[in-house]
Write an enzyme that holds these catalytic residues in place. Structure first.
Site, PDB file in Angstrom:
ATOM      1  N   ASP A  47       0.825  -1.211   0.000  1.00 55.25           N
ATOM      2  CA  ASP A  47       0.000   0.000   0.000  1.00 55.25           C
ATOM      3  C   ASP A  47       0.858   1.259   0.000  1.00 55.25           C
ATOM      4  OD1 ASP A  47      -2.806   0.463  -0.276  1.00 55.25           O
ATOM      5  OD2 ASP A  47      -2.745   1.551   1.616  1.00 55.25           O
ATOM      6  N   GLU A  88       0.411  10.813   5.147  1.00 55.17           N
ATOM      7  CA  GLU A  88       0.210   9.368   5.029  1.00 55.17           C
ATOM      8  C   GLU A  88       1.502   8.653   4.614  1.00 55.17           C
ATOM      9  OE1 GLU A  88      -3.733   8.391   3.749  1.00 55.17           O
ATOM     10  OE2 GLU A  88      -2.894   6.958   2.335  1.00 55.17           O
ATOM     11  N   GLU A 140     -11.419   5.832  -2.177  1.00 52.70           N
ATOM     12  CA  GLU A 140     -11.355   6.292  -0.783  1.00 52.70           C
ATOM     13  C   GLU A 140     -12.469   5.662   0.064  1.00 52.70           C
ATOM     14  OE1 GLU A 140      -8.600   7.464  -0.235  1.00 52.70           O
ATOM     15  OE2 GLU A 140      -8.380   9.611  -0.629  1.00 52.70           O
ATOM     16  N   GLU A 210      -9.880  -3.302  -5.833  1.00 53.38           N
ATOM     17  CA  GLU A 210      -9.768  -3.340  -4.372  1.00 53.38           C
ATOM     18  C   GLU A 210      -9.830  -4.791  -3.859  1.00 53.38           C
ATOM     19  OE1 GLU A 210      -9.035  -1.044  -2.139  1.00 53.38           O
ATOM     20  OE2 GLU A 210      -9.035   0.672  -3.489  1.00 53.38           O
TER      21      GLU A 210
HETATM   22  C1  HMH Z   1      -5.418  -0.110  -2.411  1.00 51.81           C
HETATM   23  N1  HMH Z   1      -7.065   1.626  -1.996  1.00 51.81           N
HETATM   24  C2  HMH Z   1      -5.846   1.163  -1.766  1.00 51.81           C
HETATM   25  N2  HMH Z   1      -4.988   1.808  -0.970  1.00 51.81           N
HETATM   26  C3  HMH Z   1      -5.362   2.973  -0.388  1.00 51.81           C
HETATM   27  N3  HMH Z   1      -4.472   3.620   0.420  1.00 51.81           N
HETATM   28  C4  HMH Z   1      -6.653   3.479  -0.594  1.00 51.81           C
HETATM   29  C5  HMH Z   1      -7.483   2.770  -1.429  1.00 51.81           C
HETATM   30  C6  HMH Z   1      -7.170   4.733   0.074  1.00 51.81           C
HETATM   31  O1  HMH Z   1      -6.567   5.823  -0.383  1.00 51.81           O
END
Ligand code: HMH
Length: 220
Positions: A47, A88, A140, A210
């Site tokens: 991520d 972040e 999001e 996702e």
């Molecule tokens: C895979 N989807 C993924 N990572 C993230 N950080 C977000 C959504 C949210 O921004």
């Protein structure tokens, strides 16, 4: 009868896929404290790479908002989202250190590559603001709904994962997602049939990406 917003209609019509994305085995395993920390570390590392690729995607939407939006308020909301991404990225770096992950050595996995490639395709100036902001909202919203569930009633989330869940599961992030949804719905109200169709297809693509991203993390 009150008109239903387009995103609400999609969420209702594609409930199964949406639930698949927001109640993934990965998220459920955090929620019930059965998570394998190897999976968590895989998710964290992947991520981090995703979020780095997410920054230029959000920047491209900011540019579209400035050029195409009929509402001045959009810029501030998107800009706020971009600013939060700096925090972040720093959080990912600190968290990686805590978990003993060397981020410079992380290799992107296929599901991550596919998702980032998808975002890149949406960065083209040919892609309309309406279509891009819809995909942005969906991305999001999935994280918000997923991680909020891990902090909800009856959750047994391990203490060391609570900070992660709170990043996307907190109320402020929820309000931000609602702002994005409102922008998307406003744009969709005046969109052409063709744009509507495109936006809906991309909404579904986001949900599928996702699901694949969570599965990739879980498989590790
Ligand atoms: C895979 N989807 C993924 N990572 C993230 N950080 C977000 C959504 C949210 O921004």
């Amino acid at each position: 009868e009150e008109m239903m917003n387009m995103t609400e209609a999609w969420l209702r019509n594609h409930r199964l896929l949406y639930t698949g994305a927001t109640r993934s085995p990965f998220i459920l395993s955090i929620h019930d404290a059965t998570i394998n920390f190897v999976s968590f570390k895989t998710w964290l590392a992947q991520d981090y790479l995703f979020v780095r690729a997410f920054v230029p995607f959000v920047a491209s939407i900011l540019i579209k908002a400035c050029k195409e939006s009929d509402d001045d308020g959009d810029m501030e909301i998107i800009l706020g989202g971009m600013a939060a991404l700096e925090d972040e990225i720093n959080w990912f770096k600190r968290e990686a250190t805590n978990w003993g992950i060397s981020l410079s050595e992380v290799v992107p996995q296929q599901a991550n590559i596919n998702y980032c490639r998808f975002l890149e395709s949406l960065m083209s100036p040919e892609v309309e603001y309406t279509v891009a902001i819809t995909a942005f909202w969906a991305t999001e919203a999935v994280y918000q709904e997923s991680f909020a569930h891990c902090l909800g009633e009856g959750s047994k989330t391990p203490p060391e994962l609570k900070e992660t869940c709170a990043r996307w599961g907190n109320e402020g992030f929820g309000l931000y997602c609602q702002s994005l949804q409102r922008i998307a719905d406003r744009c969709l109200r005046t969109a052409s049939e063709e744009e509507l169709k495109k936006a809906e297809v991309l909404f579904l693509s986001v949900l599928e990406h996702e699901v694949e991203f969570w599965n990739m993390s879980m498989a590790a």
